[in-house]
Design a protein around this motif. Structure first.
Motif, PDB file in Angstrom:
ATOM      1  N   VAL A  43       0.875  -1.307   0.044  1.00 40.12           N
ATOM      2  CA  VAL A  43      -0.091   0.049  -0.019  1.00 40.12           C
ATOM      3  C   VAL A  43       1.139   1.255  -0.058  1.00 40.12           C
ATOM      4  O   VAL A  43       0.554   2.300  -0.826  1.00 40.12           O
ATOM      5  CB  VAL A  43      -1.076   0.047   1.402  1.00 40.12           C
ATOM      6  N   TRP A  44       2.059   1.376   0.930  1.00 44.57           N
ATOM      7  CA  TRP A  44       3.100   2.305   0.881  1.00 44.57           C
ATOM      8  C   TRP A  44       3.459   2.847  -0.412  1.00 44.57           C
ATOM      9  O   TRP A  44       3.588   3.812  -1.030  1.00 44.57           O
ATOM     10  CB  TRP A  44       3.728   2.108   2.008  1.00 44.57           C
ATOM     11  N   ARG A  45       4.111   1.528  -1.109  1.00 43.80           N
ATOM     12  CA  ARG A  45       4.529   1.665  -2.485  1.00 43.80           C
ATOM     13  C   ARG A  45       3.551   2.298  -3.770  1.00 43.80           C
ATOM     14  O   ARG A  45       3.787   2.936  -4.351  1.00 43.80           O
ATOM     15  CB  ARG A  45       5.056   0.351  -3.048  1.00 43.80           C
ATOM     16  N   ALA A  46       2.276   1.778  -3.380  1.00 41.59           N
ATOM     17  CA  ALA A  46       1.452   2.218  -4.401  1.00 41.59           C
ATOM     18  C   ALA A  46       0.943   3.741  -4.342  1.00 41.59           C
ATOM     19  O   ALA A  46       0.782   4.460  -5.119  1.00 41.59           O
ATOM     20  CB  ALA A  46       0.057   1.439  -4.221  1.00 41.59           C
ATOM     21  N   LEU A  47       0.984   4.200  -2.965  1.00 41.13           N
ATOM     22  CA  LEU A  47       0.566   5.570  -2.756  1.00 41.13           C
ATOM     23  C   LEU A  47       1.676   6.554  -2.792  1.00 41.13           C
ATOM     24  O   LEU A  47       1.728   7.685  -3.041  1.00 41.13           O
ATOM     25  CB  LEU A  47       0.065   5.847  -1.368  1.00 41.13           C
ATOM     26  N   THR A  48       3.074   5.945  -2.803  1.00 42.12           N
ATOM     27  CA  THR A  48       4.145   6.999  -2.902  1.00 42.12           C
ATOM     28  C   THR A  48       4.898   6.851  -4.187  1.00 42.12           C
ATOM     29  O   THR A  48       5.859   7.582  -4.480  1.00 42.12           O
ATOM     30  CB  THR A  48       5.240   6.592  -2.131  1.00 42.12           C
ATOM     31  N   ARG A 221       2.236  15.387 -14.964  1.00 40.04           N
ATOM     32  CA  ARG A 221       1.991  16.906 -15.375  1.00 40.04           C
ATOM     33  C   ARG A 221       0.485  17.173 -15.070  1.00 40.04           C
ATOM     34  O   ARG A 221      -0.042  18.095 -14.575  1.00 40.04           O
ATOM     35  CB  ARG A 221       2.573  17.354 -16.308  1.00 40.04           C
ATOM     36  N   THR A 222      -0.180  16.627 -16.005  1.00 34.07           N
ATOM     37  CA  THR A 222      -1.603  16.891 -15.925  1.00 34.07           C
ATOM     38  C   THR A 222      -2.642  15.406 -15.804  1.00 34.07           C
ATOM     39  O   THR A 222      -3.695  15.440 -16.297  1.00 34.07           O
ATOM     40  CB  THR A 222      -2.128  17.432 -17.336  1.00 34.07           C
ATOM     41  N   GLU A 223      -1.959  14.664 -14.878  1.00 35.75           N
ATOM     42  CA  GLU A 223      -2.885  13.364 -14.674  1.00 35.75           C
ATOM     43  C   GLU A 223      -3.663  13.777 -13.401  1.00 35.75           C
ATOM     44  O   GLU A 223      -2.681  13.919 -12.246  1.00 35.75           O
ATOM     45  CB  GLU A 223      -2.074  12.032 -14.474  1.00 35.75           C
ATOM     46  N   ILE A 224      -4.933  13.432 -13.237  1.00 36.26           N
ATOM     47  CA  ILE A 224      -5.444  13.677 -11.789  1.00 36.26           C
ATOM     48  C   ILE A 224      -5.658  12.065 -11.188  1.00 36.26           C
ATOM     49  O   ILE A 224      -5.264  11.191 -11.740  1.00 36.26           O
ATOM     50  CB  ILE A 224      -7.054  14.307 -12.279  1.00 36.26           C
ATOM     51  N   ALA A 225      -6.134  12.367 -10.008  1.00 29.66           N
ATOM     52  CA  ALA A 225      -5.907  11.082  -9.145  1.00 29.66           C
ATOM     53  C   ALA A 225      -7.236  10.175  -9.541  1.00 29.66           C
ATOM     54  O   ALA A 225      -6.969   9.087  -9.657  1.00 29.66           O
ATOM     55  CB  ALA A 225      -6.157  11.487  -7.496  1.00 29.66           C
ATOM     56  N   PRO A 226      -8.257  10.712  -9.912  1.00 29.68           N
ATOM     57  CA  PRO A 226      -9.317   9.733 -10.615  1.00 29.68           C
ATOM     58  C   PRO A 226      -8.832   8.935 -11.740  1.00 29.68           C
ATOM     59  O   PRO A 226      -9.112   7.744 -11.868  1.00 29.68           O
ATOM     60  CB  PRO A 226     -10.500  10.525 -10.876  1.00 29.68           C
ATOM     61  N   LEU A 227      -7.942   9.498 -12.627  1.00 28.45           N
ATOM     62  CA  LEU A 227      -7.381   9.000 -13.867  1.00 28.45           C
ATOM     63  C   LEU A 227      -6.631   7.868 -13.326  1.00 28.45           C
ATOM     64  O   LEU A 227      -6.709   6.926 -14.144  1.00 28.45           O
ATOM     65  CB  LEU A 227      -6.760  10.002 -14.589  1.00 28.45           C
ATOM     66  N   ILE A 228      -5.775   8.026 -12.302  1.00 28.73           N
ATOM     67  CA  ILE A 228      -4.908   6.924 -11.889  1.00 28.73           C
ATOM     68  C   ILE A 228      -5.713   5.831 -11.553  1.00 28.73           C
ATOM     69  O   ILE A 228      -5.344   4.651 -11.872  1.00 28.73           O
ATOM     70  CB  ILE A 228      -3.904   7.660 -10.828  1.00 28.73           C
ATOM     71  N   ILE A 229      -6.717   6.096 -10.682  1.00 30.60           N
ATOM     72  CA  ILE A 229      -7.661   4.780 -10.381  1.00 30.60           C
ATOM     73  C   ILE A 229      -8.250   4.161 -11.612  1.00 30.60           C
ATOM     74  O   ILE A 229      -8.394   2.807 -11.753  1.00 30.60           O
ATOM     75  CB  ILE A 229      -8.692   5.356  -9.404  1.00 30.60           C
ATOM     76  N   VAL A 230      -8.605   4.883 -12.650  1.00 31.67           N
ATOM     77  CA  VAL A 230      -9.283   4.116 -13.740  1.00 31.67           C
ATOM     78  C   VAL A 230      -8.169   3.369 -14.586  1.00 31.67           C
ATOM     79  O   VAL A 230      -8.344   2.146 -14.738  1.00 31.67           O
ATOM     80  CB  VAL A 230      -9.647   5.476 -14.586  1.00 31.67           C
ATOM     81  N   MET A 231      -6.841   3.920 -14.549  1.00 26.04           N
ATOM     82  CA  MET A 231      -5.806   3.307 -15.058  1.00 26.04           C
ATOM     83  C   MET A 231      -5.531   2.045 -14.455  1.00 26.04           C
ATOM     84  O   MET A 231      -5.146   0.929 -15.226  1.00 26.04           O
ATOM     85  CB  MET A 231      -4.714   4.174 -15.172  1.00 26.04           C
ATOM     86  N   ASP A 237      -5.530  -3.889 -11.451  1.00 21.30           N
ATOM     87  CA  ASP A 237      -4.997  -3.695 -10.214  1.00 21.30           C
ATOM     88  C   ASP A 237      -5.823  -3.214  -9.194  1.00 21.30           C
ATOM     89  O   ASP A 237      -5.877  -2.106  -8.839  1.00 21.30           O
ATOM     90  CB  ASP A 237      -3.517  -2.779 -10.340  1.00 21.30           C
ATOM     91  N   TYR A 238      -7.071  -4.018  -8.888  1.00 24.11           N
ATOM     92  CA  TYR A 238      -8.067  -3.626  -8.031  1.00 24.11           C
ATOM     93  C   TYR A 238      -7.510  -3.094  -6.716  1.00 24.11           C
ATOM     94  O   TYR A 238      -7.782  -2.270  -6.234  1.00 24.11           O
ATOM     95  CB  TYR A 238      -8.936  -4.612  -7.867  1.00 24.11           C
ATOM     96  N   ALA A 239      -6.438  -3.753  -6.056  1.00 20.27           N
ATOM     97  CA  ALA A 239      -6.149  -3.586  -4.796  1.00 20.27           C
ATOM     98  C   ALA A 239      -5.394  -2.040  -4.932  1.00 20.27           C
ATOM     99  O   ALA A 239      -5.661  -1.296  -4.152  1.00 20.27           O
ATOM    100  CB  ALA A 239      -5.064  -4.518  -4.105  1.00 20.27           C
ATOM    101  N   GLY A 240      -4.385  -1.924  -6.034  1.00 20.73           N
ATOM    102  CA  GLY A 240      -3.837  -0.612  -6.164  1.00 20.73           C
ATOM    103  C   GLY A 240      -4.933   0.613  -6.306  1.00 20.73           C
ATOM    104  O   GLY A 240      -4.768   1.582  -5.444  1.00 20.73           O
ATOM    105  N   ALA A 241      -6.123   0.320  -7.188  1.00 18.48           N
ATOM    106  CA  ALA A 241      -6.896   1.351  -7.279  1.00 18.48           C
ATOM    107  C   ALA A 241      -7.636   1.627  -6.042  1.00 18.48           C
ATOM    108  O   ALA A 241      -8.168   2.913  -5.745  1.00 18.48           O
ATOM    109  CB  ALA A 241      -8.052   0.726  -8.392  1.00 18.48           C
ATOM    110  N   ALA A 242      -7.895   0.504  -5.276  1.00 20.48           N
ATOM    111  CA  ALA A 242      -8.657   0.826  -3.894  1.00 20.48           C
ATOM    112  C   ALA A 242      -7.755   1.691  -2.861  1.00 20.48           C
ATOM    113  O   ALA A 242      -8.266   2.476  -2.291  1.00 20.48           O
ATOM    114  CB  ALA A 242      -9.077  -0.404  -3.218  1.00 20.48           C
ATOM    115  N   ALA A 243      -6.624   1.369  -3.156  1.00 23.41           N
ATOM    116  CA  ALA A 243      -5.406   2.167  -2.198  1.00 23.41           C
ATOM    117  C   ALA A 243      -5.474   3.494  -2.542  1.00 23.41           C
ATOM    118  O   ALA A 243      -5.629   4.407  -1.543  1.00 23.41           O
ATOM    119  CB  ALA A 243      -4.205   1.501  -2.178  1.00 23.41           C
ATOM    120  N   VAL A 244      -5.416   4.016  -3.793  1.00 23.04           N
ATOM    121  CA  VAL A 244      -5.566   5.313  -4.255  1.00 23.04           C
ATOM    122  C   VAL A 244      -6.851   5.842  -3.935  1.00 23.04           C
ATOM    123  O   VAL A 244      -6.802   7.001  -3.493  1.00 23.04           O
ATOM    124  CB  VAL A 244      -5.285   5.469  -5.534  1.00 23.04           C
ATOM    125  N   GLY A 245      -7.928   5.221  -4.162  1.00 23.37           N
ATOM    126  CA  GLY A 245      -9.288   5.781  -3.807  1.00 23.37           C
ATOM    127  C   GLY A 245      -9.332   5.919  -2.278  1.00 23.37           C
ATOM    128  O   GLY A 245     -10.369   6.849  -1.757  1.00 23.37           O
TER     129      GLY A 245
END
Length: 272
Positions: A43-48, A221-231, A237-245
């Protein structure tokens, strides 16, 4: 046997609890549990990760700036619509709600069509070396657009109920226009204004549709956090998306808690 003052209270409370449990509590619980499949280190690696951290800074930073800008803009528009009569006032009042009615994707396409480098406003700004669309400025414009109605509709009812006799009394006591605004009007409006700003901020943080077209989606530069979740979801990577969410929920909730605390403080101070 004592009867309840609210008929049907038990049934109403039961329906409310079931609804909140199914729609709010269970999804948030699932969101809170899913990231830990990666373990604490995962989780820490996904968020940092640099790309994720940059998206967080962009989303929350621009959302806060857009909400702050919407405060004076929304107050000015609400004041104009409430205190003045002029031709087209009803049309202008209806246009305030347009961001509510427009599908977010349509709003994004419309903003891109106006602020793209070859579009009228985008081409005009480019003459001065200002890049609007496909830049953080374009994201900022979109967030201001979708957040402005929240501030206007929050302050408008308070302005309509504001007793003008208080302003007249302040005038008879020698207060000028600036003193009336700062010492009489703003303290009354402050809780509603802060409420509108908090709603605008919360909407902007999670906004996707109206931003994705004008952002350009350039990594770092212009990537928003919701876009990271969608990607991450597209990469399974459902767990990584959930970590960002989950991180977005925690940061947004903490920010709103501070804002609501300030609102409560000002409301209590106004009653003293």
């Amino acid at each position: 046997m004592a009867h309840s003052i609210l008929p049907g209270f038990g049934l109403s409370l039961g329906i409310t609890l079931v609804y909140l449990g199914a729609i709010v509590v269970l999804p948030l619980t699932a969101l809170a549990l899913r990231p830990w499949e990666l373990g604490l280190d995962g989780v820490w690696r996904a968020l940092t990760a640099p790309r994720v951290a940059a998206a967080f800074r962009l989303s929350f930073g621009l959302s806060a700036l857009a909400a702050l800008l919407n405060a004076p803009l929304g107050l000015l528009i609400g004041w104009t619509l409430t205190r003045y009569s002029f031709p087209g006032r009803r049309i202008m009042d209806a246009l305030v709600d347009l961001p509510f009615a427009l599908p977010t994707a349509v709003a994004g396409i419309a903003l891109t069509a106006i602020y793209a480098p070859t579009a009228p406003l985008g081409h005009f700004a480019a003459r001065f070396g200002i890049k609007t669309a496909f830049s953080p400025l374009g994201i900022f414009i979109a967030l201001v657009f979708i957040g402005l109605p929240f501030v206007v509709r929050s302050v408008q009812p308070v302005l309509q109920e504001l007793d003008r006799e208080v302003e007249e009394a302040a005038t008879t006591l020698g207060a000028n226009a600036f003193q009336r605004a700062v010492r009489v009007i703003l303290p009354t409006l402050a809780p509603a204004l802060i409420s509108g700003v908090s709603l605008a901020f919360a909407r902007a943080v999670g906004e996707y549709g109206s931003v994705i077209f004008i952002a350009g989606n350039m990594p770092m530069r212009t990537e928003i956090a919701p876009l990271i979740i969608v990607m991450k979801l597209e990469q399974y990577d459902y767990a990584g998306a959930a970590a960002v969410g989950l991180a977005m929920v925690v940061i947004a909730f903490g920010s709103l808690l501070l804002i609501n605390g300030l609102q409560l403080f000002l409301a209590r101070r106004g009653r003293v």
